[in-house]
Design a protein around this motif. Structure first.
Motif, PDB file in Angstrom:
ATOM      1  N   LEU A  26      11.218  -4.561  -1.341  1.00  0.00           N
ATOM      2  CA  LEU A  26      12.358  -5.298  -0.806  1.00  0.00           C
ATOM      3  C   LEU A  26      11.924  -6.728  -0.530  1.00  0.00           C
ATOM      4  O   LEU A  26      10.948  -6.964   0.187  1.00  0.00           O
ATOM      5  CB  LEU A  26      12.847  -4.636   0.486  1.00  0.00           C
ATOM      6  CG  LEU A  26      13.764  -5.455   1.393  1.00  0.00           C
ATOM      7  CD1 LEU A  26      15.086  -5.761   0.702  1.00  0.00           C
ATOM      8  CD2 LEU A  26      14.019  -4.721   2.715  1.00  0.00           C
ATOM      9  N   ALA A  27      12.642  -7.691  -1.105  1.00  0.00           N
ATOM     10  CA  ALA A  27      12.424  -9.097  -0.796  1.00  0.00           C
ATOM     11  C   ALA A  27      13.481  -9.527   0.210  1.00  0.00           C
ATOM     12  O   ALA A  27      14.680  -9.505  -0.092  1.00  0.00           O
ATOM     13  CB  ALA A  27      12.507  -9.950  -2.052  1.00  0.00           C
ATOM     14  N   LEU A  28      13.042  -9.892   1.409  1.00  0.00           N
ATOM     15  CA  LEU A  28      13.943 -10.361   2.456  1.00  0.00           C
ATOM     16  C   LEU A  28      13.878 -11.884   2.452  1.00  0.00           C
ATOM     17  O   LEU A  28      12.878 -12.474   2.871  1.00  0.00           O
ATOM     18  CB  LEU A  28      13.516  -9.800   3.809  1.00  0.00           C
ATOM     19  CG  LEU A  28      14.242 -10.303   5.056  1.00  0.00           C
ATOM     20  CD1 LEU A  28      15.742 -10.096   4.941  1.00  0.00           C
ATOM     21  CD2 LEU A  28      13.695  -9.628   6.312  1.00  0.00           C
ATOM     22  N   CYS A 166      10.384 -13.638   2.592  1.00  0.00           N
ATOM     23  CA  CYS A 166      10.315 -14.847   1.772  1.00  0.00           C
ATOM     24  C   CYS A 166      11.133 -15.950   2.430  1.00  0.00           C
ATOM     25  O   CYS A 166      12.373 -15.926   2.391  1.00  0.00           O
ATOM     26  CB  CYS A 166      10.847 -14.576   0.373  1.00  0.00           C
ATOM     27  SG  CYS A 166      10.034 -13.220  -0.494  1.00  0.00           S
ATOM     28  N   HIS A 167      10.452 -16.890   3.058  1.00  0.00           N
ATOM     29  CA  HIS A 167      11.163 -17.995   3.692  1.00  0.00           C
ATOM     30  C   HIS A 167      11.655 -18.981   2.638  1.00  0.00           C
ATOM     31  O   HIS A 167      10.948 -19.287   1.672  1.00  0.00           O
ATOM     32  CB  HIS A 167      10.251 -18.728   4.677  1.00  0.00           C
ATOM     33  CG  HIS A 167       9.970 -17.966   5.930  1.00  0.00           C
ATOM     34  ND1 HIS A 167      10.958 -17.292   6.614  1.00  0.00           N
ATOM     35  CD2 HIS A 167       8.820 -17.772   6.628  1.00  0.00           C
ATOM     36  CE1 HIS A 167      10.425 -16.719   7.686  1.00  0.00           C
ATOM     37  NE2 HIS A 167       9.141 -16.979   7.710  1.00  0.00           N
ATOM     38  N   ASP A 177       9.926 -16.807  -8.251  1.00  0.00           N
ATOM     39  CA  ASP A 177      10.642 -16.057  -9.280  1.00  0.00           C
ATOM     40  C   ASP A 177       9.971 -14.723  -9.569  1.00  0.00           C
ATOM     41  O   ASP A 177      10.647 -13.718  -9.821  1.00  0.00           O
ATOM     42  CB  ASP A 177      10.775 -16.882 -10.558  1.00  0.00           C
ATOM     43  CG  ASP A 177       9.430 -17.214 -11.200  1.00  0.00           C
ATOM     44  OD1 ASP A 177       8.507 -17.597 -10.458  1.00  0.00           O
ATOM     45  OD2 ASP A 177       9.303 -17.098 -12.442  1.00  0.00           O
ATOM     46  N   LEU A 178       8.627 -14.685  -9.511  1.00  0.00           N
ATOM     47  CA  LEU A 178       7.921 -13.422  -9.737  1.00  0.00           C
ATOM     48  C   LEU A 178       8.232 -12.412  -8.641  1.00  0.00           C
ATOM     49  O   LEU A 178       8.377 -11.213  -8.912  1.00  0.00           O
ATOM     50  CB  LEU A 178       6.412 -13.666  -9.804  1.00  0.00           C
ATOM     51  CG  LEU A 178       5.893 -14.493 -10.988  1.00  0.00           C
ATOM     52  CD1 LEU A 178       4.387 -14.647 -10.891  1.00  0.00           C
ATOM     53  CD2 LEU A 178       6.289 -13.844 -12.307  1.00  0.00           C
ATOM     54  N   THR A 179       8.339 -12.904  -7.407  1.00  0.00           N
ATOM     55  CA  THR A 179       8.696 -12.016  -6.299  1.00  0.00           C
ATOM     56  C   THR A 179      10.060 -11.396  -6.531  1.00  0.00           C
ATOM     57  O   THR A 179      10.243 -10.178  -6.372  1.00  0.00           O
ATOM     58  CB  THR A 179       8.700 -12.794  -4.975  1.00  0.00           C
ATOM     59  OG1 THR A 179       7.426 -13.388  -4.751  1.00  0.00           O
ATOM     60  CG2 THR A 179       9.046 -11.888  -3.806  1.00  0.00           C
ATOM     61  N   LEU A 180      11.020 -12.218  -6.916  1.00  0.00           N
ATOM     62  CA  LEU A 180      12.384 -11.723  -7.087  1.00  0.00           C
ATOM     63  C   LEU A 180      12.507 -10.822  -8.314  1.00  0.00           C
ATOM     64  O   LEU A 180      13.329  -9.903  -8.332  1.00  0.00           O
ATOM     65  CB  LEU A 180      13.352 -12.905  -7.197  1.00  0.00           C
ATOM     66  CG  LEU A 180      13.407 -13.809  -5.960  1.00  0.00           C
ATOM     67  CD1 LEU A 180      14.387 -14.955  -6.176  1.00  0.00           C
ATOM     68  CD2 LEU A 180      13.768 -13.018  -4.707  1.00  0.00           C
ATOM     69  N   PRO A 206      22.266  -9.239  -3.298  1.00  0.00           N
ATOM     70  CA  PRO A 206      22.580  -9.594  -4.691  1.00  0.00           C
ATOM     71  C   PRO A 206      21.893  -8.714  -5.726  1.00  0.00           C
ATOM     72  O   PRO A 206      22.295  -8.702  -6.887  1.00  0.00           O
ATOM     73  CB  PRO A 206      22.095 -11.045  -4.793  1.00  0.00           C
ATOM     74  CG  PRO A 206      20.997 -11.146  -3.788  1.00  0.00           C
ATOM     75  CD  PRO A 206      21.414 -10.255  -2.652  1.00  0.00           C
ATOM     76  N   LYS A 207      20.859  -7.974  -5.307  1.00  0.00           N
ATOM     77  CA  LYS A 207      20.125  -7.135  -6.250  1.00  0.00           C
ATOM     78  C   LYS A 207      19.786  -5.811  -5.590  1.00  0.00           C
ATOM     79  O   LYS A 207      19.280  -5.786  -4.473  1.00  0.00           O
ATOM     80  CB  LYS A 207      18.832  -7.839  -6.699  1.00  0.00           C
ATOM     81  CG  LYS A 207      17.982  -7.034  -7.685  1.00  0.00           C
ATOM     82  CD  LYS A 207      16.720  -7.801  -8.052  1.00  0.00           C
ATOM     83  CE  LYS A 207      15.866  -7.048  -9.064  1.00  0.00           C
ATOM     84  NZ  LYS A 207      14.616  -7.783  -9.403  1.00  0.00           N
TER      85      LYS A 207
END
Length: 235
Positions: A26-28, A166-167, A177-180, A206-207
């Protein structure tokens, strides 16, 4: 495989048909001047957690937990050694430079530390990285991508959940972009309005790879100890 992993927010779990999938990353994504870490604390109360701080010392993280009212489930705090300090991160934001002296020097590779922490996971836990920004500004794009791949494989192997805070900033990290891309689910948190008595936060999803698509923007009520979805704002 264990069942869905609760987010700690029942109304969000319902919208996700039970919660998050074991093995998810999960990317927050949130501005630094928000209460986004309250979402991390909410998830932490659901299962044991390995909390990796990339900027702050262990004592600072522990003080935040204590001010929040404590965490009810077992956790372990690790730091990425003598890497980028908060002072150094501020200098980078202001100047774009990675030239530091004294205590601000980058002495160790935080990716190596994170790799070791991930490798130590043996059971279903939360793995939280707070924040991912210093890792996304590393020297090697390939090394960061390899670490994300290793993280995803280890989470799947142990039915764990990974959360990368991710701030956002005017100068986005070059590897964001790699994180997302690696993230299975993305939460975007932002401030909608501020009044004398209230701050309204908004959550967008969104994802959600392979999961339920949430098309609505969700209003968050973030108090000192809990995070809830305020459905009354939608009326």
């Amino acid at each position: 495989m264990v069942g869905e992993l609760s987010t700690g927010i029942p109304a969000l779990d319902r919208r996700l048909d039970g919660g998050l999938y074991p093995g998810d990353i999960l990317a927050l994504v949130a501005p630094p001047a928000t209460q986004s870490q309250a979402l991390l604390y909410q998830v932490m109360n659901e299962r044991p957690t390995l909390y990796v701080s990339t900027l702050r010392p262990e004592e600072s993280v522990q003080r935040d937990f204590d001010k929040h009212g404590g965490i009810d489930v077992s956790y372990r705090i690790e730091t990425t050694g003598n890497n980028l300090t908060m002072e150094g991160e501020l200098i980078h934001e202001l100047t774009g430079s990675r030239t530091y002296t004294g205590n601000s020097a980058v002495k160790d590779d935080p990716l190596d530390d994170l790799y070791d922490f991930v490798e130590s996971i043996e059971r279903s836990i939360n793995l939280i990285v707070d924040p991912a920004n210093p890792l996304e500004r590393g020297d090697s794009r390939d090394a960061y991508n390899e670490t994300l791949s290793f993280l995803g494989a280890k989470l799947a192997e142990t039915d764990s959940l990974g959360i990368l805070l991710c701030h956002t900033s005017e100068s986005q990290p070059p590897f964001r972009d790699l994180t997302l891309i690696a993230a299975d689910i993305v939460w975007e948190v932002d401030v909608v309005s501020i009044s004398k008595d209230d701050i309204e936060y908004q959550l967008r999803v969104p994802k959600n790879r392979g999961g339920t698509i949430i098309t609505e923007d969700l209003s968050l009520d973030i108090s000192n100890r809990t995070v809830t979805i305020d459905d009354s704002r939608a009326i």
